[in-house]
Write a protein that holds these residues in place. Sequence first.
Motif, PDB file in Angstrom:
ATOM      1  N   ASP A  43     -13.764 -10.044  -3.814  1.00 14.65           N
ATOM      2  CA  ASP A  43     -14.040  -8.655  -4.175  1.00 14.65           C
ATOM      3  C   ASP A  43     -12.771  -7.820  -4.142  1.00 14.65           C
ATOM      4  N   LYS A  44     -12.699  -6.861  -5.030  1.00 12.65           N
ATOM      5  CA  LYS A  44     -11.567  -5.933  -5.101  1.00 12.65           C
ATOM      6  C   LYS A  44     -11.979  -4.736  -5.930  1.00 12.65           C
ATOM      7  N   ILE A  45     -11.176  -3.690  -5.865  1.00 11.34           N
ATOM      8  CA  ILE A  45     -11.419  -2.516  -6.692  1.00 11.34           C
ATOM      9  C   ILE A  45     -10.241  -2.360  -7.652  1.00 11.34           C
ATOM     10  N   PRO A  46     -10.417  -1.602  -8.752  1.00 10.04           N
ATOM     11  CA  PRO A  46      -9.326  -1.450  -9.728  1.00 10.04           C
ATOM     12  C   PRO A  46      -8.065  -0.869  -9.102  1.00 10.04           C
ATOM     13  N   LEU A  47      -6.926  -1.331  -9.594  1.00 14.73           N
ATOM     14  CA  LEU A  47      -5.642  -0.842  -9.107  1.00 14.73           C
ATOM     15  C   LEU A  47      -5.292   0.488  -9.761  1.00 14.73           C
ATOM     16  N   GLU A  48      -4.595   1.322  -9.013  1.00 10.50           N
ATOM     17  CA  GLU A  48      -4.151   2.611  -9.551  1.00 10.50           C
ATOM     18  C   GLU A  48      -2.822   2.482 -10.278  1.00 10.50           C
ATOM     19  N   LYS A  49      -2.018   1.494  -9.855  1.00  9.87           N
ATOM     20  CA  LYS A  49      -0.716   1.291 -10.484  1.00  9.87           C
ATOM     21  C   LYS A  49      -0.371  -0.191 -10.464  1.00  9.87           C
ATOM     22  N   ASP A  50       0.532  -0.589 -11.326  1.00  6.47           N
ATOM     23  CA  ASP A  50       0.897  -2.003 -11.436  1.00  6.47           C
ATOM     24  C   ASP A  50       1.809  -2.469 -10.310  1.00  6.47           C
ATOM     25  N   THR A  51       2.645  -1.566  -9.829  1.00  2.00           N
ATOM     26  CA  THR A  51       3.611  -1.901  -8.781  1.00  2.00           C
ATOM     27  C   THR A  51       3.541  -0.865  -7.668  1.00  2.00           C
ATOM     28  N   ILE A  52       3.524  -1.325  -6.444  1.00  2.00           N
ATOM     29  CA  ILE A  52       3.491  -0.401  -5.312  1.00  2.00           C
ATOM     30  C   ILE A  52       4.736  -0.573  -4.449  1.00  2.00           C
ATOM     31  N   VAL A  53       4.986   0.424  -3.621  1.00  2.00           N
ATOM     32  CA  VAL A  53       6.140   0.398  -2.727  1.00  2.00           C
ATOM     33  C   VAL A  53       5.667   0.326  -1.279  1.00  2.00           C
ATOM     34  N   LEU A  54       6.108  -0.708  -0.584  1.00  2.00           N
ATOM     35  CA  LEU A  54       5.798  -0.896   0.829  1.00  2.00           C
ATOM     36  C   LEU A  54       7.036  -0.600   1.655  1.00  2.00           C
ATOM     37  N   ILE A  97       2.620   2.586   0.951  1.00  2.00           N
ATOM     38  CA  ILE A  97       2.161   2.125   2.263  1.00  2.00           C
ATOM     39  C   ILE A  97       3.335   2.211   3.238  1.00  2.00           C
ATOM     40  N   ILE A  98       3.101   2.828   4.391  1.00  3.73           N
ATOM     41  CA  ILE A  98       4.094   2.885   5.467  1.00  3.73           C
ATOM     42  C   ILE A  98       3.538   2.110   6.653  1.00  3.73           C
ATOM     43  N   LEU A  99       4.274   1.110   7.113  1.00  4.05           N
ATOM     44  CA  LEU A  99       3.833   0.251   8.211  1.00  4.05           C
ATOM     45  C   LEU A  99       4.716   0.425   9.437  1.00  4.05           C
ATOM     46  N   PHE A 100       4.122   0.903  10.523  1.00  2.00           N
ATOM     47  CA  PHE A 100       4.812   0.968  11.812  1.00  2.00           C
ATOM     48  C   PHE A 100       4.484  -0.295  12.617  1.00  2.00           C
ATOM     49  N   HIS A 101       5.170  -0.472  13.756  1.00  3.23           N
ATOM     50  CA  HIS A 101       4.960  -1.681  14.564  1.00  3.23           C
ATOM     51  C   HIS A 101       3.775  -1.525  15.527  1.00  3.23           C
ATOM     52  N   GLU A 102       3.719  -2.384  16.511  1.00  3.23           N
ATOM     53  CA  GLU A 102       2.556  -2.492  17.389  1.00  3.23           C
ATOM     54  C   GLU A 102       2.415  -1.351  18.388  1.00  3.23           C
ATOM     55  N   PHE A 103       3.535  -0.787  18.868  1.00  2.82           N
ATOM     56  CA  PHE A 103       3.459   0.210  19.931  1.00  2.82           C
ATOM     57  C   PHE A 103       4.335   1.446  19.693  1.00  2.82           C
ATOM     58  N   LYS A 136      -1.546  12.220   4.551  1.00  2.39           N
ATOM     59  CA  LYS A 136      -1.990  13.093   3.472  1.00  2.39           C
ATOM     60  C   LYS A 136      -0.819  13.799   2.800  1.00  2.39           C
ATOM     61  N   SER A 137       0.142  14.243   3.605  1.00  2.00           N
ATOM     62  CA  SER A 137       1.293  14.968   3.048  1.00  2.00           C
ATOM     63  C   SER A 137       2.164  14.076   2.180  1.00  2.00           C
ATOM     64  N   CYS A 138       2.254  12.780   2.533  1.00  2.00           N
ATOM     65  CA  CYS A 138       3.088  11.869   1.734  1.00  2.00           C
ATOM     66  C   CYS A 138       2.267  11.095   0.711  1.00  2.00           C
ATOM     67  N   ASP A 139       0.944  11.355   0.686  1.00  3.92           N
ATOM     68  CA  ASP A 139       0.057  10.700  -0.270  1.00  3.92           C
ATOM     69  C   ASP A 139       0.222   9.178  -0.209  1.00  3.92           C
ATOM     70  N   CYS A 140       0.133   8.633   0.999  1.00  7.15           N
ATOM     71  CA  CYS A 140       0.280   7.194   1.169  1.00  7.15           C
ATOM     72  C   CYS A 140      -0.549   6.729   2.360  1.00  7.15           C
ATOM     73  N   TYR A 141      -0.697   5.427   2.490  1.00  6.03           N
ATOM     74  CA  TYR A 141      -1.361   4.851   3.651  1.00  6.03           C
ATOM     75  C   TYR A 141      -0.341   4.750   4.789  1.00  6.03           C
ATOM     76  N   VAL A 142      -0.756   5.128   5.990  1.00 10.62           N
ATOM     77  CA  VAL A 142       0.082   4.997   7.178  1.00 10.62           C
ATOM     78  C   VAL A 142      -0.640   4.090   8.166  1.00 10.62           C
ATOM     79  N   ILE A 143       0.059   3.072   8.630  1.00  8.78           N
ATOM     80  CA  ILE A 143      -0.552   2.049   9.487  1.00  8.78           C
ATOM     81  C   ILE A 143       0.261   1.908  10.769  1.00  8.78           C
ATOM     82  N   PHE A 144      -0.420   1.864  11.892  1.00  4.12           N
ATOM     83  CA  PHE A 144       0.290   1.694  13.166  1.00  4.12           C
ATOM     84  C   PHE A 144      -0.608   0.989  14.164  1.00  4.12           C
TER      85      PHE A 144
END
Length: 377
Positions: A43-54, A97-103, A136-144
């Motif tokens: 399962d998946k949903i349609p993509l918004e863009k062809d290339t993303i920046v991580l 997408i912005i990925l932070f570490h574990e702690f 929300k301000s950077c219009d991206c996913y933030v993960i920590f």
Amino acid sequence: MMLKKFILLFLLITIACGDSKENNVTKTEENKTLLVKADGSYDKIPLEKDTIVLKVMQTRVKSLSSFNSIEEGLEENMKYMEKLANQAQTEGSKPDIILFHEFPLTGYSSGTRQEKMPFTIEVPGPETERLGKVAKSCDCYVIFGSYVRDAAWPDHILSINTVLGRDGKIAKTFWKSRNIKRLYKTKEITTTTIEGVRDAYRKKYGIEEEFPVLQTEYGNIAVSTVQFDPFIYAAFAMRGTEIMLRTATLFAQEDVVFTAWSNDFYSAMANFTLPVSTGYNAGESIIVNPHGEILAKHPSKEEDGIVEAKIPIAAFRKDRTIPNYALEMVKPVFEQYRQEIPINHLNVKKDKLPKTGEEMKKLFDSISRYVPVKTAD
């Protein structure tokens, strides 16, 4: 002598019957829920863009226990995360997408269970609300990642990765699947994972939440802190993961590279920094493609910074199926294998939870299927 033998036999029969009953319940639940499609699709949903920046955030770690107060520590760590997130927006390509570490918020804490409990956060809570504004301000996913406390799991210290969506709200939380075991000679990791309370976790959240995949407009993502465990990542791949985001307390590059390669997904590892003089293998956060090629890597073990890579998610997804594993071939072996430490080992009353790593080791030794049980003659 005969009485002792009778008691031991009774216990063995009881355990066997209990295991059988548990397995029957488990298999019934597993058969009810479609976890993997037989035709290799997912399962998946349609993509918004062809290339993303991580973008992967490699930052220092400061334990809340080292500050004059918890509030002071959370504020300083939060401001640092906000500063780095702002830097990620203004330097290089705009992140998706912005990925932070574990702690990044709590740091690592030592001591007993009760001593470590104050150095945790709640999810949702004021910290996720504030970081949601960043997303929300950077219009991206933030993960920590963070140590987390939850009233639904009293006295348990959880290791959870939180995904904040572009709208600033929590899109998903990922419990750690399981802890690495027998890493130390005198202690074991005491945090609660899905494995440790699996039946209670299933009852509360559903079996499909054991290896959850977040379907987003940027691809199917999953987040994990597990290391050196190929079965866990194969399960995530079977469930349709396209981008495996990993948070770490130190890591081995080979583990990340091989995991991405063998499971045919993009992957990234966010690590924290430590001075080289400590002797730990910190830093060197990386982003890897499904061919095991490193797309980006931070050159330092002790310097903070940002690693970024573009992922051609549309091209990758086209005509893709889940990986081709030799499961039918290895099934006879797998069915006879029994892991050393049984699942649900922390499904106990809160006053029975191991208070220290040493107590956790004693628990493991007492329930181990590999360590011979010493009995009196």
